[in-house]
Design a protein around this motif. Structure first.
Motif, PDB file in Angstrom:
ATOM      1  N   SER A 147      52.031  45.374  26.720  1.00  0.00           N
ATOM      2  CA  SER A 147      50.929  46.348  26.716  1.00  0.00           C
ATOM      3  C   SER A 147      49.839  45.928  25.726  1.00  0.00           C
ATOM      4  N   ILE A 148      49.352  44.696  25.899  1.00  0.00           N
ATOM      5  CA  ILE A 148      48.280  44.168  25.054  1.00  0.00           C
ATOM      6  C   ILE A 148      47.241  43.508  25.949  1.00  0.00           C
ATOM      7  N   ASP A 149      46.059  43.356  25.411  1.00  0.00           N
ATOM      8  CA  ASP A 149      44.995  42.671  26.134  1.00  0.00           C
ATOM      9  C   ASP A 149      45.161  41.169  25.905  1.00  0.00           C
ATOM     10  N   PRO A 150      45.474  40.388  26.974  1.00  0.00           N
ATOM     11  CA  PRO A 150      45.702  38.956  26.787  1.00  0.00           C
ATOM     12  C   PRO A 150      44.501  38.213  26.218  1.00  0.00           C
ATOM     13  N   ASP A 151      43.287  38.660  26.519  1.00  0.00           N
ATOM     14  CA  ASP A 151      42.092  37.994  25.994  1.00  0.00           C
ATOM     15  C   ASP A 151      41.961  38.209  24.487  1.00  0.00           C
ATOM     16  N   LEU A 158      44.521  38.839  22.483  1.00  0.00           N
ATOM     17  CA  LEU A 158      45.610  38.059  21.905  1.00  0.00           C
ATOM     18  C   LEU A 158      45.194  36.594  21.764  1.00  0.00           C
ATOM     19  N   ARG A 159      44.583  36.022  22.805  1.00  0.00           N
ATOM     20  CA  ARG A 159      44.132  34.623  22.753  1.00  0.00           C
ATOM     21  C   ARG A 159      43.144  34.413  21.610  1.00  0.00           C
ATOM     22  N   GLN A 160      42.185  35.319  21.471  1.00  0.00           N
ATOM     23  CA  GLN A 160      41.187  35.184  20.409  1.00  0.00           C
ATOM     24  C   GLN A 160      41.839  35.236  19.029  1.00  0.00           C
ATOM     25  N   GLU A 161      42.775  36.146  18.856  1.00  0.00           N
ATOM     26  CA  GLU A 161      43.468  36.268  17.572  1.00  0.00           C
ATOM     27  C   GLU A 161      44.304  35.021  17.277  1.00  0.00           C
ATOM     28  N   LEU A 162      45.016  34.533  18.274  1.00  0.00           N
ATOM     29  CA  LEU A 162      45.840  33.336  18.082  1.00  0.00           C
ATOM     30  C   LEU A 162      44.971  32.116  17.785  1.00  0.00           C
ATOM     31  N   GLN A 163      43.852  31.986  18.488  1.00  0.00           N
ATOM     32  CA  GLN A 163      42.937  30.876  18.215  1.00  0.00           C
ATOM     33  C   GLN A 163      42.433  30.935  16.779  1.00  0.00           C
ATOM     34  N   VAL A 211      47.110  29.448  35.542  1.00  0.00           N
ATOM     35  CA  VAL A 211      46.385  30.394  34.687  1.00  0.00           C
ATOM     36  C   VAL A 211      46.777  31.819  35.057  1.00  0.00           C
ATOM     37  N   GLU A 212      46.817  32.099  36.346  1.00  0.00           N
ATOM     38  CA  GLU A 212      47.187  33.446  36.791  1.00  0.00           C
ATOM     39  C   GLU A 212      48.638  33.766  36.445  1.00  0.00           C
ATOM     40  N   MET A 213      49.513  32.771  36.541  1.00  0.00           N
ATOM     41  CA  MET A 213      50.915  32.981  36.182  1.00  0.00           C
ATOM     42  C   MET A 213      51.057  33.319  34.704  1.00  0.00           C
ATOM     43  N   GLU A 214      50.307  32.598  33.881  1.00  0.00           N
ATOM     44  CA  GLU A 214      50.351  32.885  32.440  1.00  0.00           C
ATOM     45  C   GLU A 214      49.852  34.298  32.176  1.00  0.00           C
ATOM     46  N   ARG A 215      48.776  34.673  32.825  1.00  0.00           N
ATOM     47  CA  ARG A 215      48.237  36.032  32.649  1.00  0.00           C
ATOM     48  C   ARG A 215      49.245  37.075  33.100  1.00  0.00           C
TER      49      ARG A 215
END
Length: 151
Positions: A115-119, A121-126, A104-108
């Protein structure tokens, strides 16, 4: 890239993220397939190899190869089922739990390079996956997206 269709942007981004993530995972004896298996075991608990293959929606032989690699790195343990001597019950080891957290940490860390917020991005992709799956996908794919158990 300004002229690329959205689908090309998505697939290129996915390949770049997965390639970078796989390089990092290899350092701890994991692959993308291995991460999926240990995530399922972490969430669902011990299960037979056949159940895990069905849950992940791969052939039992494919799952066997993934589990052999995980077992050789100490991430999982397989023991013969007491109710069916032909099957093995797969469980996550302490080392496997640590590897799951590290993955999980590696993916993060891969996504942190952008320069984006990964959280976000995850919500948008979901949201994209859910909407498109419900509009265009087969019942099996919709069930996967909704995380419904297999019948």
């Amino acid at each position: 890239m300004d002229r690329w269709p959205t689908g090309r942007l998505l697939s290129t981004a996915a390949r770049l993220v997965e390639h970078s993530w796989n390089e990092k995972l290899g350092a701890i004896g994991l692959t993308h397939a291995g991460v999926i298996a240990i995530e399922v075991l972490a969430a669902q608990g011990p299960m037979t190899q056949a159940q895990l293959a069905q849950y992940v929606r791969v052939q039992a032989q494919t799952m066997g190869k993934t589990l052999s690699r995980l077992e050789s790195h100490g991430h999982i343990a397989r023991v013969r089922s007491t109710s069916d001597r032909r099957s093995h019950v797969v469980s996550l080891t302490e080392r496997g739990k640590e590897a799951a957290a590290a993955a999980v940490e590696m993916e993060r860390s891969v996504l942190a390079a952008a320069s984006i917020d990964p959280d976000v991005l995850r919500q948008e992709l979901q949201a994209v996956v859910r909407e498109l799956a419900h509009q265009f996908a087969s019942p099996v794919t919709r069930a996967l997206v909704d995380e419904a158990p297999l019948a």
